[in-house]
Write an enzyme that holds these catalytic residues in place. Structure first.
Site, mmCIF file in Angstrom:
data_model
loop_
_atom_site.group_PDB
_atom_site.id
_atom_site.type_symbol
_atom_site.label_atom_id
_atom_site.label_comp_id
_atom_site.label_asym_id
_atom_site.label_seq_id
_atom_site.Cartn_x
_atom_site.Cartn_y
_atom_site.Cartn_z
ATOM 1 C CD GLU A 1 0.097 0.144 8.802
ATOM 2 O OE1 GLU A 1 -0.931 0.529 8.210
ATOM 3 O OE2 GLU A 1 0.950 0.929 9.272
ATOM 4 C CB CYS B 1 3.770 5.828 4.914
ATOM 5 S SG CYS B 1 4.309 5.123 6.473
ATOM 6 C CG ASP C 1 -2.731 -13.362 0.954
ATOM 7 O OD1 ASP C 1 -1.823 -12.687 1.485
ATOM 8 O OD2 ASP C 1 -2.608 -14.566 0.676
ATOM 9 C CG HIS C 2 0.449 -12.569 -1.863
ATOM 10 N ND1 HIS C 2 0.115 -13.244 -0.716
ATOM 11 C CD2 HIS C 2 1.787 -12.755 -2.020
ATOM 12 C CE1 HIS C 2 1.191 -13.837 -0.223
ATOM 13 N NE2 HIS C 2 2.218 -13.552 -0.981
ATOM 14 C CG HIS D 1 5.339 0.860 2.590
ATOM 15 N ND1 HIS D 1 4.641 2.002 2.235
ATOM 16 C CD2 HIS D 1 4.850 0.502 3.802
ATOM 17 C CE1 HIS D 1 3.785 2.308 3.196
ATOM 18 N NE2 HIS D 1 3.877 1.408 4.157
ATOM 19 C CG HIS E 1 -0.429 0.475 2.476
ATOM 20 N ND1 HIS E 1 -1.139 1.298 3.331
ATOM 21 C CD2 HIS E 1 0.775 0.258 3.058
ATOM 22 C CE1 HIS E 1 -0.402 1.531 4.402
ATOM 23 N NE2 HIS E 1 0.748 0.929 4.272
ATOM 24 C CG HIS F 1 2.574 -3.097 6.436
ATOM 25 N ND1 HIS F 1 3.646 -2.683 7.170
ATOM 26 C CD2 HIS F 1 2.021 -1.966 5.920
ATOM 27 C CE1 HIS F 1 3.736 -1.362 7.114
ATOM 28 N NE2 HIS F 1 2.768 -0.895 6.358
#
Lengths: 136, 136, 136, 136, 136, 136
Positions: free
Chosen positions: F126, F33, F79-80, F39, F14, F41
């Protein structure tokens, strides 16, 4: 050959400083760890032994007995203590994690030899982000 | 209403004892925690604030700024310190986890008010197996 | 010989794909990791060095300085970055955990040599359930 | 050479006892672990393989495929089972963590050989404070 | 008001099944948890009490004594046991995490009342990914 | 009333930025960010529901089914993925942890209502040091 590890915990105070140095030099090298009024840690200790499983038990050594030896011969002598003042085997030594792990090995080794146990590694977490390992 | 938590760590020494009591009474009540040469902990601190997300950022408060306030106004004053000797806001108090959490709330609260932040909870781990929570 | 480990964290985006392959072949081999819009991880990095304690400090190397080297020479260059696009030492490489650990070793090694430090292991957690280790 | 580890979990019941011994002797050696009605654990399994990254993928082996092999060939056969009664490869063996790790190695090894994968270590946590490692 | 939590661990076997149902219906609802030969867990138990710090100790209640009560009155009776067969307070009940947490509350409550302690929450981890909370 | 929590994981990319602002203003508020190349998480998600145990099962809701709903209706869709580009329910929103937790609640709520389940809390990590909670 199988390796068996038992994890124990204890809490202790300590201070890092070199009495041969000035206060300034100590601050420069050891930073906040030189605080004269001490600081402390929740130490996490991993004791790893190695051997082959006994055909009568499946154990290389009884994990409960291993825990008892570590608690009786080590944890009792360092838990809720000041490593610099209260722990004979660290007397006159820098209480770095490195030296402390070596000291722990030397304290426990005779007891393990007595029980026919082969000590493989002392792993010591000073904080969740700093740990040392010593293999003798 | 959303709750945002930031986790910080610090290491400190302390001792639990009541100066109005005998050595024996202290040992009886506080056990090993009364050791006159101190012991210590890796404290883990969870600071929880609450609010509604700002429509311009999606934040109830900038998490980095939150961390900076907690580090500047609290962690700097307790990390690698002796809670009984070096920390003004604990002077003359028992340095139990309970009192320490209340002290942390009182230290941080004015800074959060200044930034328009609503503090919700101070959660403090003294060890991985003992923690306290204070909601003001 | 004692081994000292310092743990650091950073967050990054990446994507696994082979530009010589079709989209289908990439999906077949890399699955969801091939997503063209990237995904990401909270990487946890364990840097282990080895040596003998300095008789003047008890340290094999100052753990704070070790952390500073890792942060300055590595974490600053990968934290909150896209490993495929923003990190020169991964340019033109598959950003698998394996290759990334090798890349980290190669990046840090010259700085450790300069400080007389012997690097022993780069351990990299991509997720809490997948990690790699590289010993040079 | 790079080492890649995949972590899996499963829950199982077991009992430690030697059928050639009296109830008393079993209690003396195995303590509470000899309870005739069983007890159990959340086992955490770390499977480490080693190799060099494939120039077409950056992988020493596909981590998802590694997880699938471990789940299909091992976890499916031990999860929510009784290690003494339901798991053929432990039949007639003491279900110590040591023997279980050796058994897991022997179960997985043929599947890894078939896929050209070099198994390096089976690490098995019986509890967060007791774990064993087996390197073949 | 401050909340104090103590964490304890124990290992137990259990089985989820409804004796009024067919084997098939049990399998359908409880899945692998219905295995007739049992499975087990490393349970992690968080006991939270609440109160105001005693001006003579700084404690809402002595954390060591709290641990002793939980160990003596609960852990001793469930550790290395079969929850369905060996634990009187779960007799005739489904040994779900939900029911077990309620049973633990009911077991501990009289002992806390006797010590003037206010129980706030029983939090029980069945696995690292499934936990329940009960507030009475 | 008992609370049941199920923990799930996923990895996503994100970026935090406000398209109405200059690059400089974005850097000032969102820091690293705001990196235009993203980047990411390893998100850890705790879904807590509440209810009373069903007398036929001991469950407030089947934990496996709960996990399946969370995986099918949420994890599969994030996811991913890239939260800013690939996730319809976050389209046009700041992908802060706060907003993402609210979005997750809104996505899951209709499915829980359909199954007669009362959602109590969405807790989203996060990073291991930053998490949010949303209670609707």
């Amino acid at each position: 050959m199988v390796y068996l590890t038992r994890v124990e915990h204890f809490n202790a105070a300590h201070r890092l400083f070199n009495p041969a140095w000035s206060e300034d030099r100590n601050r420069e090298v050891f930073g906040k760890c030189a605080n004269e009024n001490w600081h402390g840690h929740n130490y996490e200790l991993h004791i790893t032994i190695k051997g082959t499983p006994d055909p009568e038990t499946g154990f290389i050594f009884n994990a409960k007995k291993l825990g008892d030896i570590v608690k009786d011969e080590l944890v009792e002598h360092v838990d809720h203590k000041n490593l610099n003042l209260d722990v004979p085997f660290m007397a006159g030594k820098f209480t770095s994690a490195e030296n402390f792990a070596i000291g722990i090995w030397n304290e426990l080794q005779p007891h393990f030899i007595e029980h026919g146990v082969t000590l493989h590694c002392v792993k010591l977490y000073e904080t969740p982000r700093i740990y040392v390992e010593y293999f003798g």
